[in-house]
Design an enzyme around this catalytic site. Structure first.
Site, short mmCIF file in Angstrom:
data_model
loop_
_atom_site.label_atom_id
_atom_site.label_comp_id
_atom_site.label_asym_id
_atom_site.label_seq_id
_atom_site.Cartn_x
_atom_site.Cartn_y
_atom_site.Cartn_z
N ASP A 269 0.87 -1.16 0.00
CA ASP A 269 0.00 0.00 0.00
C ASP A 269 0.91 1.22 0.00
O ASP A 269 2.10 1.14 0.32
CB ASP A 269 -0.93 0.00 1.21
CG ASP A 269 -2.22 0.76 0.96
OD1 ASP A 269 -2.25 1.60 0.04
OD2 ASP A 269 -3.20 0.54 1.69
N GLU A 617 -17.22 10.38 4.86
CA GLU A 617 -16.60 9.09 5.14
C GLU A 617 -15.72 8.69 3.96
O GLU A 617 -16.07 8.88 2.81
CB GLU A 617 -17.65 8.02 5.41
CG GLU A 617 -18.60 7.74 4.27
CD GLU A 617 -19.51 6.54 4.52
OE1 GLU A 617 -19.26 5.77 5.47
OE2 GLU A 617 -20.46 6.36 3.75
#
Length: 870
Positions: A269, A617
């Site tokens: 990542d 979000e």
């Protein structure tokens, strides 16, 4: 155009056909890929090898190897590209379709558009830029174990089985079925045990039990790696059992490479290798981190430059060059399988034209999936569907006309987005009156009443603002582009560029204008930007959010005299991700709910479009408002201001329909008790408004089913940071949900009968199950037939587990027999050591329109039978 692309494809390799490297085996497309890859890797120097292990791999001109950026996204349509693309419903919405065939088709269409973009980028000389490649870091198959996680919207929900089947369909659709070439390369992420919180993801360490690891967190990855043959895997930021995931013995070495025999590539990542020594503190420096990640077979570093340390690691004996070669062969195998080293004439996907972008069939499929995703949560007294003869309707709320909300995150930018207001207006036509008011924000009832600044702005006698764009983040050198724009009000998603010839990341801008006051007053301004910005008035620095305190809008008051002129200069820079810079003027006005209700007294129906938004979000966001922080949620309750407004709207006595948009479960106990009709529309993509209008007015019978549990309150949730599955998700939750996993109502009624299955079975043998399904209602519609298995006598076993599902379309009055075959794996459990076993004794098989239990939709038609296993 095809001839041009072919020519460019040939010339990628070098500047002339006569160059020596063209005779190397690596360029001979008739040879086996393995032989070509070995030849290529053997010709690289140490420094060249390391450069190819960064996400932005540089060109190696002496061998004709073009530069390539591995970083691209296609979560629900190609994301972050500068070109217009089809945007499908967000991943959690696609999960609510329970439709593997639709998901396969969506991925196939996305790969088609991705190929067109890549081919166009080659023609325009941009194929080495981020978001132009064919390696997509999708799908996100983490388990949505807690509704507070802001990135749960990117997943396929809380169930390992549903996630596995949908994820596998996506991979197969994206990668294509050509025996030689990949259409595109999928990547399963984030491996593993990763689902928030966002604020601590770089330093978190989780210690899941072996039972939870193999029962919940790994099954979807196993399905995609072993059965769907996903091309790539992304390792997660967090640590597991004290080791960062990208350098984890259990996950990377034992499970992924040895047990599952994964031969594809692994990427970190982004900036996860930095975390080894910066946050996890498990490694002393970049060299140690890079070496350990490589030893654990992390082939690419996405991030800054930690992998440059591999040169030093080899020279100092921490690694052998042969260890680098193993990773490089995996990486180049993917690029060769994508056809990047072959003539365009040999690769059918490389001939995909730009005309496929936003094609009608792609738009139709976006509408189909949006319709299928909508979940009808409540419909008292048949309030829905509404009559299309309605002459006056009100559409109220923060999501009524919000294009950002329906697109979700990790999204592309379509040329046309249909909001709910637009969808209803199109549905009812010009003869109906539609009243739209935003009324509130998501968490408060005070709106900015903006004024139009443009008549007051000019630069050197011409209306507008001078915009200077620089090809760096520091406003250095001469501007690459200088334009005149009407105002300072910009928002660009990742992959978009604000000016011609400017890259999509790492740029800056300076805006200069003169404001001539129309009256003597104090003007209330607001400035907001991302990533950093500052404001000068008459050459004095007024707001500095360049490096610190950058997040959030900044108000400032400017006393002005009529006809006086004031110089405004705004500077900002973009680093990564989305970009925005906005200067507005207006007044904050508190909404009068009683007055609003009075204005709506003569409408026929009221649609309230609320819920939440990807503006609240998402991934590691700079948001901090009541109920939301850092991208995650601090409560699952519907913001109280929305509950208050809904109560006021009910006082009109008119039918109130709550259209809830969200990427996660929202607790709405008051609304469930009092509002007559509620639908959950998720973030529905570019055709969201059309799909919702189709459901509201009966042109589509809702058929979505929840891929997550909707809990009644925060009290139902264990601590967010607790990764134990006890009392989490429908499989282990012992309380009463507001709406259970698998739930969803319909305008029609489905009846189940004639459950057929053996009364006993031997371990290790498959079990056949069938049931008759009849549409006994008044509408045509789709039913999602769900099969669950439970072992009541087994300690620590799930309450029940989904082990089969089918979406079935039935005309009213029509019947079909629906069949399933349960494999020994379907009938197995995981013990405390992480081993699979098939219990003996009683197994309960349930099949119907949801889970068995009186709280479930259609549960009176869920049929169950006990089977003895010997």
């Amino acid at each position: 155009m095809k001839k041009l692309i072919v020519f460019i494809g040939i010339c990628i390799a070098g500047t002339s056909m006569g160059q020596q490297y063209k005779s190397f085996p690596m360029w001979d497309y008739t040879l086996p890929v393995e032989q070509r890859v070995n030849d290529l890797v053997n010709r690289l120097t140490l420094e060249e090898k390391v450069g190819q292990m960064l996400n932005a791999a540089p060109a190696i001109t002496r061998l004709g190897i073009p530069a390539y950026d591995w970083w691209n996204e296609t979560l629900h349509g190609v994301a972050r590209t500068p070109y217009h693309v089809t945007s499908y419903p967000q991943a959690i919405a696609m999960a609510a379709t329970w439709d593997t065939a639709s998901l396969y088709m969506m991925a196939d269409y996305s790969a088609t558009e991705g190929r067109a973009i890549h081919n166009r980028a080659i023609a325009e000389g941009k194929d080495n830029e981020r978001y132009m490649g064919l390696t997509y870091w999708t799908p996100n198959i983490n388990i949505f174990r807690d509704p507070r996680w802001g990135r749960g919207q990117e997943t396929y929900g809380e169930d390992p089985y549903l996630t596995a089947k949908l994820g596998a369909a996506f991979v197969r659709g994206l990668q294509g079925n050509d025996p030689r070439y990949l259409k595109a390369a999928a990547c399963a992420k984030h491996f593993a045990v990763h689902s928030g919180p966002e604020s601590s993801r770089h330093s978190d360490n989780f210690n899941p039990s072996l039972h939870d690891l193999w029962d919940t967190y790994l099954p979807a990855f196993h399905e995609l790696v072993v059965n769907a043959h996903v091309a790539g895997v992304m390792c997660a930021y967090n640590a597991v059992n004290g080791q960062p995931c990208c350098g984890n013995d259990l996950l990377m070495t034992s499970i992924l490479r040895r047990q599952w025999k994964f031969t594809g590539y692994v990427t970190s990542d982004c900036w996860a290798i930095d975390d080894f020594f910066k946050y996890h503190k498990t490694h002393k420096d970049a060299t140690a981190a890079a070496a350990d990640a490589l030893i654990h077979s992390t082939d690419i570093e996405c991030g800054t430059s930690v992998y440059y340390s591999l040169i030093n690691a080899v020279k100092t004996g921490l690694l052998s060059e042969a260890q680098l070669d193993t990773s490089l062969k995996r990486l180049f195998t993917i690029r060769f399988r994508l056809g990047m080293f072959d003539p365009v004439s040999q690769v059918k996907y490389a001939q995909t034209p730009a005309s496929v972008l936003e094609s009608p069939e792609h738009d139709d499929h976006a509408l189909k999936m949006a319709r299928e995703s909508i979940v009808l949560l409540k419909n008292s007294d048949g309030v829905l569907p509404l009559s299309k003869k309605i002459r006056k309707i009100a559409v109220i709320g923060p999501n009524a006309d919000n294009k950002i909300a329906v697109l979700g995150n990790y999204n592309g930018t379509p040329s046309r987005v249909v909001t709910l207001v637009e969808g209803i207006r199109q549905k009812l036509g010009p003869d109906a009156t539609l009243i739209y008011e935003k009324a509130i924000n998501y968490t408060n009832d005070t709106l900015l009443s903006y004024r139009d600044l443009t008549p007051m702005l000019s630069f050197k006698g011409s209306p507008g603002v001078q915009a200077e764009y620089f090809a760096n983040e520091q406003l250095e050198g001469a501007p690459l582009q200088t334009l005149i724009e009407k105002d300072i009000d910009h928002y660009w998603t990742e992959g978009q560029t604000p000016a011609p010839n400017l890259k999509t990341i790492h740029y800056s801008a300076r805006y200069t204008t003169f404001l001539k006051a129309a009256a003597t007053e104090t003007m209330n301004f607001e400035i907001d930007g991302d990533d950093g910005y500052r404001l000068f008035i008459n050459d004095s620095l007024v707001i500095d959010a360049w490096t610190k305190n950058r997040w959030g809008a900044r108000p400032f008051a400017l006393p002005v005299q009529k006809d006086s002129s004031y110089k405004l200069v705004v500077e900002f820079y973009q680093n990564e991700g989305n970009a925005s810079i906005r200067v507005k003027v207006g007044d904050r006005v508190k909404t009068d709910f009683a007055a609003l209700a009075a204005r709506l007294k003569d409408v026929d129906a009221i649609i309230f479009a609320g819920g939440i938004s990807p503006q609240l979000e998402g991934e590691e966001m700079p948001v901090k408002v009541p109920g939301f922080e850092g991208g995650d949620r601090t409560t699952i309750m519907l913001p109280s201001v929305q509950t208050k407004l809904l109560k006021a709207l009910q006082q009109t006595g008119k039918p109130v329909i709550f259209v809830m948009m969200t990427g996660s479960a929202i607790a709405i106990p008051e609304e469930q008790a009092k509002i007559p009709a509620i639908i959950n529309a998720w973030y529905g993509g570019q055709r969201a408004g059309s799909a919702i209008a189709d459901v509201l007015f009966g042109d589509y019978n809702p058929s979505g089913r929840l891929p997550v549990t909707f809990y009644a309150s925060d009290n139902d949730l264990p601590p967010f940071t607790d990764y134990a599955m006890h009392n989490r998700t429908y499989r282990y939750f012992r309380g009463k949900p507001l709406y259970p996993f698998g739930y969803g109502l319909s305008y029609t009624h489905f009846t189940y009968s004639r459950l057929k299955m053996a009364e006993s079975a031997r371990k290790g043998t498959p079990v056949n199950v069938s049931v008759a399904l009849t549409n006994t209602g008044e509408f045509d519609g789709d039913e999602v037939v769900q099969l669950y298995v439970s072992y009541p006598a087994e300690a620590n076993a799930p309450v029940r587990s989904l082990k089969g599902f089918q979406r079935i379309s039935l005309k009213r009055g029509e019947s079909k027999e629906v069949s399933f075959t349960l494999t020994p794996e379907d009938l197995s459990l995981i013990d405390e050591k992480g081993n699979s076993y098939q219990p003996g004794g009683k197994a309960v098989i349930s099949i119907g329109g949801g889970q068995p239990g009186k709280e479930n939709a259609g549960a009176e038609n869920v049929l169950s039978q006990t089977m003895m296993v010997r």
